[in-house]
Write an enzyme that holds these catalytic residues in place. Structure first.
Site, PDB file in Angstrom:
ATOM      1  N   GLY B  87       0.826  -1.198   0.000  1.00  0.00           N
ATOM      2  CA  GLY B  87       0.000   0.000   0.000  1.00  0.00           C
ATOM      3  C   GLY B  87       0.863   1.253   0.000  1.00  0.00           C
ATOM      4  N   LEU B  88       0.344   2.290   0.659  1.00  0.00           N
ATOM      5  CA  LEU B  88       1.029   3.577   0.738  1.00  0.00           C
ATOM      6  C   LEU B  88       1.398   4.117  -0.639  1.00  0.00           C
ATOM      7  CD1 LEU B  88       3.367   3.305   3.838  1.00  0.00           C
ATOM      8  CD2 LEU B  88       1.234   4.546   3.620  1.00  0.00           C
ATOM      9  N   CYS B  89       0.498   3.965  -1.588  1.00  0.00           N
ATOM     10  CA  CYS B  89       0.764   4.583  -2.885  1.00  0.00           C
ATOM     11  C   CYS B  89      -0.493   5.293  -3.360  1.00  0.00           C
ATOM     12  CB  CYS B  89       1.273   3.574  -3.896  1.00  0.00           C
ATOM     13  SG  CYS B  89       0.433   2.004  -3.851  1.00  0.00           S
ATOM     14  N   GLY B  90      -1.136   6.004  -2.446  1.00  0.00           N
ATOM     15  CA  GLY B  90      -2.286   6.813  -2.806  1.00  0.00           C
ATOM     16  C   GLY B  90      -3.458   5.955  -3.231  1.00  0.00           C
ATOM     17  N   PHE B  92      -3.852   4.407  -5.920  1.00  0.00           N
ATOM     18  CA  PHE B  92      -3.456   3.553  -7.037  1.00  0.00           C
ATOM     19  C   PHE B  92      -4.217   2.234  -7.096  1.00  0.00           C
ATOM     20  CE2 PHE B  92      -0.477   0.166  -8.404  1.00  0.00           C
ATOM     21  CZ  PHE B  92      -0.458   0.468  -9.745  1.00  0.00           C
TER      22      PHE B  92
END
Lengths: 137, 292
Positions: B87-90, B92
């Site tokens: 995760g931690l990719c907005g 996406f």
């Protein structure tokens, strides 16, 4: 100087060879074949095995796994899943892979149905070709 | 008003967060470069492959009977959803998930049940509530190789051949640029003969008669599964690059947000400090006044 043919070996991780060569030998569907300059347009599937080519006196060996090749306009292109030069091959690893594959095939031959025979055979083929390519360096 | 110490601790915390997000941004940009190199290396392979495919399919118009190309009455649909593992990719992954869900609803509205094959953990997490996930491939997006793609392609096409699905689509995120990643869907199975756009140029080039070994049909038989591998691998590459690009943007935004918070907190801190000093001065002045 004899006429030359352009050889290109392309894998998913990039082009491995891109050279003008005198002759190419490859393991085709119906057996090994050689290609010289100005060969007629040709398309064949490729088996796991050894691709060799010559430039002058220099001879190179590559282990290639399945794919296909195309000859047109004095250019031969191999599209294969992997290609390794003989001198890049880790022989120990290939030997181990060979033993593993043989063991699996032996198991499959006796009774074990959990073994995927086609896969084991392909693995054995690859290992054998690797060993062969490495020994011809 | 919060105490001086509270504000100070908070500033420290936010600074640490900013450090982390900044580091993640740099890692993502390094990885993005790697992923882009991988895509670059793969491009000649796909280009040649498509060329050969369109060459062959134009020759085999004689109507070879290929099970992978067979167009059946579409009763069930399978969607291969390619996402990242982390995760931690907005937004996406949820953008891809949303597209998958929308496609599912469209098919279900036509009375065609849908099943999912998830490549990447995040897609599974998004779609598991639908309870239609048939198969999950986890933790392969980091270091995927061609054989991963082959495994997936084999599984999906076997299910197709066994009649488990009559149509397969692949949903992934297209890498347009570092700033733009667009979720898209492509038809996967049955195999379509290559696009007409490329057809013209290649058809002209290959006017010469080819020698085929073995026959065109048999070559096609070998090439079609390979073609599927190539498509899956391509999707995985695109998603890999998109993921890192999306994370770069997300982490950049996070770093900026941290900076905003820090400057706000610093103002708050200074105000609190000034108030404390003023209060102390008042005390001193008051005390001196009393001594007179």
């Amino acid at each position: 100087m004899a006429q030359q043919i352009a050889l290109e070996v392309v894998t998913p991780t990039g082009a491995v060879v891109n050279e003008e060569v005198d002759i190419v030998n490859a393991p085709g569907y119906g057996g090994d074949f050689g290609v010289l300059a100005n060969h007629a347009p040709f398309l064949s599937t490729i088996k796991i095995g050894i691709l060799s080519y010559e430039i002058g006196k220099k001879r190179e060996f590559l282990m290639i796994s399945g794919g296909f090749c195309e000859v047109s306009n004095n250019k031969i292109t191999f599209l294969v899943e992997s290609a390794e030069f003989g001198h890049q091959i880790d022989v120990d690893r290939a030997m181990k892979a060979k033993e593993r594959a043989e063991k699996r095939l032996a198991q499959a031959a006796s009774h074990d149905e959990s073994i995927n025979v086609t896969r084991a055979e392909a693995a054995l083929q690859r290992a054998l070709s690797r060993i062969k390519a490495a020994s011809t360096r | 008003m919060p105490s001086l110490k509270d504000v100070k601790t908070k500033i420290g915390g936010v600074k640490k967060t900013a450090q982390i997000t900044k580091a993640m941004n740099m890692v993502a940009s390094a990885r993005l470069r790697g992923a882009q190199d991988k895509m670059e290396a793969f491009r000649p392979y796909t280009a040649k492959f498509n060329e050969a495919m369109s060459n062959l399919s134009s020759r085999s118009s004689s109507g070879g009977n290929f099970p992978l190309m067979e167009k059946r009455d579409v009763k069930t649909v399978e969607l291969v959803v390619v996402t990242s593992d982390r995760g931690l990719c907005g937004s996406f992954n949820s953008n891809i998930g949303k597209l998958a869900e929308r496609t599912m609803r469209e098919y279900e509205a036509q009375g065609k049940p849908v099943s999912f094959v998830c490549v990447g953990k995040k897609g599974f997490q998004y779609l598991k509530k639908t309870e239609k996930v048939r198969k999950v491939y986890r933790d392969i997006m980091g270091t995927f190789q061609m054989f991963n793609a082959r495994e997936i392609a084999t599984e999906v096409s076997q299910n197709f051949l066994a009649g488990g699905s009559d149509k397969v689509e692949i949903i992934f995120s297209e890498f347009r640029s570092v700033a733009v990643q667009r979720p898209t869907g492509h038809d996967f199975l049955p195999v379509q003969p290559s696009e007409a756009t490329e057809g013209e140029s290649t058809a002209a080039k290959i006017s010469g008669e080819y020698i085929y070994e073995p026959s065109v049909e048999e070559i096609m038989d070998v090439l079609q599964p390979l073609y599927l591998n190539v498509m899956i691998y391509h999707a995985m590459l695109e998603v890999g690059a998109s993921e890192h690009a999306a994370r770069m943007t997300a982490m950049d935004n996070a770093t900026n947000a941290c900076k905003d918070i820090i400057s706000k907190l610093t103002i708050l801190y200074n105000k609190a400090r000034q108030a404390a000093i003023t209060a102390e001065l008042m005390d001193i002045v008051g005390g001196a006044e009393a001594l007179k």
